[in-house]
Design a protein around this motif. Structure first.
Motif, PDB file in Angstrom:
ATOM      1  N   SER A 120       0.799  -1.230   0.000  1.00  0.00           N
ATOM      2  CA  SER A 120       0.000   0.000   0.000  1.00  0.00           C
ATOM      3  C   SER A 120       0.830   1.278   0.000  1.00  0.00           C
ATOM      4  N   GLY A 121       2.108   1.183   0.339  1.00  0.00           N
ATOM      5  CA  GLY A 121       2.932   2.377   0.459  1.00  0.00           C
ATOM      6  C   GLY A 121       2.681   3.156   1.742  1.00  0.00           C
ATOM      7  N   GLN A 122       1.869   2.580   2.627  1.00  0.00           N
ATOM      8  CA  GLN A 122       1.552   3.250   3.891  1.00  0.00           C
ATOM      9  C   GLN A 122       2.622   3.064   4.941  1.00  0.00           C
ATOM     10  N   ILE A 123       2.803   4.103   5.755  1.00  0.00           N
ATOM     11  CA  ILE A 123       3.709   3.959   6.900  1.00  0.00           C
ATOM     12  C   ILE A 123       2.957   3.247   8.028  1.00  0.00           C
ATOM     13  N   ASN A 124       3.443   2.054   8.401  1.00  0.00           N
ATOM     14  CA  ASN A 124       2.782   1.277   9.455  1.00  0.00           C
ATOM     15  C   ASN A 124       3.324   1.612  10.842  1.00  0.00           C
ATOM     16  N   GLY A 125       4.563   2.071  10.888  1.00  0.00           N
ATOM     17  CA  GLY A 125       5.170   2.337  12.182  1.00  0.00           C
ATOM     18  C   GLY A 125       6.550   2.916  12.020  1.00  0.00           C
ATOM     19  N   PHE A 126       7.239   3.027  13.148  1.00  0.00           N
ATOM     20  CA  PHE A 126       8.577   3.602  13.163  1.00  0.00           C
ATOM     21  C   PHE A 126       9.467   2.776  14.080  1.00  0.00           C
ATOM     22  N   GLU A 127      10.764   2.725  13.726  1.00  0.00           N
ATOM     23  CA  GLU A 127      11.739   2.182  14.677  1.00  0.00           C
ATOM     24  C   GLU A 127      12.398   3.350  15.391  1.00  0.00           C
ATOM     25  N   ALA A 128      12.457   3.264  16.730  1.00  0.00           N
ATOM     26  CA  ALA A 128      13.124   4.293  17.525  1.00  0.00           C
ATOM     27  C   ALA A 128      14.611   3.983  17.577  1.00  0.00           C
ATOM     28  N   LEU A 129      15.445   4.939  17.183  1.00  0.00           N
ATOM     29  CA  LEU A 129      16.896   4.729  17.156  1.00  0.00           C
ATOM     30  C   LEU A 129      17.585   5.800  18.003  1.00  0.00           C
ATOM     31  N   LEU A 130      18.392   5.329  18.922  1.00  0.00           N
ATOM     32  CA  LEU A 130      18.993   6.191  19.927  1.00  0.00           C
ATOM     33  C   LEU A 130      20.105   7.060  19.330  1.00  0.00           C
ATOM     34  N   ARG A 131      20.150   8.315  19.746  1.00  0.00           N
ATOM     35  CA  ARG A 131      21.218   9.239  19.370  1.00  0.00           C
ATOM     36  C   ARG A 131      21.737   9.937  20.606  1.00  0.00           C
ATOM     37  N   TRP A 132      23.051  10.202  20.602  1.00  0.00           N
ATOM     38  CA  TRP A 132      23.657  10.965  21.694  1.00  0.00           C
ATOM     39  C   TRP A 132      24.074  12.310  21.144  1.00  0.00           C
ATOM     40  N   ASN A 133      23.384  13.327  21.587  1.00  0.00           N
ATOM     41  CA  ASN A 133      23.659  14.675  21.136  1.00  0.00           C
ATOM     42  C   ASN A 133      24.747  15.271  22.036  1.00  0.00           C
ATOM     43  N   HIS A 134      25.996  15.045  21.633  1.00  0.00           N
ATOM     44  CA  HIS A 134      27.149  15.414  22.452  1.00  0.00           C
ATOM     45  C   HIS A 134      27.510  16.880  22.194  1.00  0.00           C
ATOM     46  N   PRO A 135      27.762  17.651  23.277  1.00  0.00           N
ATOM     47  CA  PRO A 135      27.995  19.086  23.098  1.00  0.00           C
ATOM     48  C   PRO A 135      29.167  19.405  22.175  1.00  0.00           C
ATOM     49  N   GLU A 136      30.218  18.564  22.174  1.00  0.00           N
ATOM     50  CA  GLU A 136      31.352  18.872  21.285  1.00  0.00           C
ATOM     51  C   GLU A 136      31.411  17.955  20.069  1.00  0.00           C
ATOM     52  N   LEU A 137      31.066  16.679  20.257  1.00  0.00           N
ATOM     53  CA  LEU A 137      31.212  15.731  19.158  1.00  0.00           C
ATOM     54  C   LEU A 137      30.026  15.756  18.196  1.00  0.00           C
ATOM     55  N   GLY A 138      28.954  16.436  18.577  1.00  0.00           N
ATOM     56  CA  GLY A 138      27.754  16.449  17.728  1.00  0.00           C
ATOM     57  C   GLY A 138      26.950  15.184  17.944  1.00  0.00           C
ATOM     58  N   MET A 139      26.174  14.767  16.920  1.00  0.00           N
ATOM     59  CA  MET A 139      25.331  13.586  17.036  1.00  0.00           C
ATOM     60  C   MET A 139      26.197  12.328  16.981  1.00  0.00           C
ATOM     61  N   VAL A 140      26.289  11.590  18.070  1.00  0.00           N
ATOM     62  CA  VAL A 140      27.099  10.365  18.093  1.00  0.00           C
ATOM     63  C   VAL A 140      26.208   9.184  17.742  1.00  0.00           C
ATOM     64  N   SER A 141      26.692   8.327  16.846  1.00  0.00           N
ATOM     65  CA  SER A 141      25.882   7.188  16.392  1.00  0.00           C
ATOM     66  C   SER A 141      25.912   6.064  17.441  1.00  0.00           C
ATOM     67  N   PRO A 142      24.835   5.302  17.527  1.00  0.00           N
ATOM     68  CA  PRO A 142      24.794   4.226  18.520  1.00  0.00           C
ATOM     69  C   PRO A 142      25.906   3.193  18.326  1.00  0.00           C
ATOM     70  N   ALA A 143      26.336   2.999  17.085  1.00  0.00           N
ATOM     71  CA  ALA A 143      27.435   2.059  16.847  1.00  0.00           C
ATOM     72  C   ALA A 143      28.659   2.468  17.658  1.00  0.00           C
ATOM     73  N   ASP A 144      28.802   3.772  17.931  1.00  0.00           N
ATOM     74  CA  ASP A 144      29.969   4.264  18.652  1.00  0.00           C
ATOM     75  C   ASP A 144      29.792   4.288  20.161  1.00  0.00           C
ATOM     76  N   PHE A 145      28.568   4.204  20.665  1.00  0.00           N
ATOM     77  CA  PHE A 145      28.464   4.246  22.127  1.00  0.00           C
ATOM     78  C   PHE A 145      27.632   3.124  22.755  1.00  0.00           C
ATOM     79  N   ILE A 146      26.850   2.371  21.986  1.00  0.00           N
ATOM     80  CA  ILE A 146      26.115   1.241  22.571  1.00  0.00           C
ATOM     81  C   ILE A 146      27.090   0.186  23.129  1.00  0.00           C
ATOM     82  N   PRO A 147      28.161  -0.166  22.391  1.00  0.00           N
ATOM     83  CA  PRO A 147      29.099  -1.132  22.966  1.00  0.00           C
ATOM     84  C   PRO A 147      29.670  -0.653  24.305  1.00  0.00           C
ATOM     85  N   LEU A 148      30.020   0.634  24.392  1.00  0.00           N
ATOM     86  CA  LEU A 148      30.524   1.207  25.639  1.00  0.00           C
ATOM     87  C   LEU A 148      29.446   1.173  26.723  1.00  0.00           C
ATOM     88  N   ALA A 149      28.221   1.483  26.319  1.00  0.00           N
ATOM     89  CA  ALA A 149      27.110   1.456  27.277  1.00  0.00           C
ATOM     90  C   ALA A 149      26.875   0.040  27.797  1.00  0.00           C
TER      91      ALA A 149
END
Ligand code: C2E
Ligand code: MG
Ligand code: MG
Ligand code: MG
Length: 281
Positions: free
Chosen positions: A52-81
């Protein structure tokens, strides 16, 4: 003299190694504060029904909005977390925030949709996962059917016997369950049948070359067919081109997710994305 000896001991470290250790310690202490400082946010990527081309839902994806580094991707901080177990409070926040946001969209009059949340292996090792999910639903007032939990294939297969039990408890709450990154781990077909999961997410590594690689094409067709036999929904991750989408449509994959429709967007952009619809595709 004190100054000198400090300098000397500093030089015992290889400079680049010291640099890495310092960087990691810094990230770790900053991640510890990220929750309190409100630096974490969820972005949302549409899941589109291919027919149908309809949007059925969304996946929530975590971002870290770091004051100096900018938007940090989860690949870079989930392992550390995960190493620091910070994923436990962070994961709890993700659940609460996704439920709150979804309920808010419904209150604003948007058509109800499913929001999918990623769970980490550590969250399954704790005994309070089911209670936590239930609390997130209660606090937000979100009906369980609009929450989906994504569990990676490798996490499910680590301790399949125990997972069957936890998944059944989660299912009893009324939420939906999906297997993430399917095809990258080693699923036992007999377990696959027993897991009360609603949806299989075909990993993006099989979609990338699905048009040119006969091997990948065969795997994708096989997973779609198997999902059909087991009466599970199936979604393809990482769809970037119309040719990939044509292949999936031809083989009757139910849904897709990928840059072809949209990158993950901040919550504020979700209403306009819904309004524009995926009809353009
Ligand atoms: P995932 O759950 O498999 O999420 C899909 C990833 O593929 C996302 O990366 C998404 O941005 C990316 N993606 C989507 N469509 C395309 C496409 O067309 N092309 C390409 N190249 N990539 C696409 P992201 O957001 O960087 O997340 C990476 C991983 O981090 C996720 O993989 C998930 O395993 C983990 N993650 C994200 N948020 C959370 C969270 O809240 N909790 C936990 N435990 N893990 C999370
Ligand atoms: Mg996922
Ligand atoms: Mg995935
Ligand atoms: Mg993935």
């Amino acid at each position: 003299h004190a100054k000198n000896s400090n300098l000397n001991s500093y030089h015992f470290f290889a400079p680049e190694m010291n640099q890495r250790v310092v960087e990691r310690l810094r990230l770790e202490s900053e991640l510890r504060l990220a929750l309190q400082l409100d630096q974490l946010e969820l972005h949302y990527q549409p899941q589109v029904e291919i027919g149908s081309g309809q949007i059925n839902g969304f996946e929530a994806l975590l971002r870290w909005n770091h004051p100096e580094l900018g938007m940090v991707s989860p690949a870079d901080f989930i392992p550390l977390a995960e190493e620091t177990r910070l994923i436990l409070p962070i994961g709890a926040w993700v659940l609460k925030e996704a439920c709150r946001q979804n309920r808010q969209w419904q209150d604003q009059g948007l058509p109800p949709m499913v929001v999918a949340v990623n769970l980490s292996a550590l969250q399954f090792q704790e005994n309070d996962l089911v209670a936590m999910v239930s609390a997130a639903l209660m606090t937000s007032g979100l009906a369980p059917r609009w929450l989906e939990l994504e569990i990676t294939e490798s996490v499910i297969m680590q301790e399949p016997e125990r997972m069957v039990g936890i998944l059944e408890e989660l299912k009893c709450l009324g939420v939906r369950l999906s297997i993430d990154d399917f095809g990258t781990g080693y699923s036992s077909l007999s377990y696959l049948k027993r897991f009360p999961i609603d949806k299989i997410k075909i990993d993006r590594s099989f979609i990338r070359d699905v048009v040119s690689s006969q091997g990948d094409a065969a795997i994708v067709r096989m997973v779609i067919a198997m999902a059909g036999e087991l009466e599970r929904k199936v979604i393809a991750e990482g769809v970037e081109t119309n040719e990939q989408l044509d292949f999936l449509r031809l083989h009757q994959c139910h849904e897709f997710q990928g840059f072809l429709c949209s990158r993950p967007v901040p919550a504020l952009q979700v209403p306009e994305l819904l309004a524009a619809g995926a009809e353009a595709i």
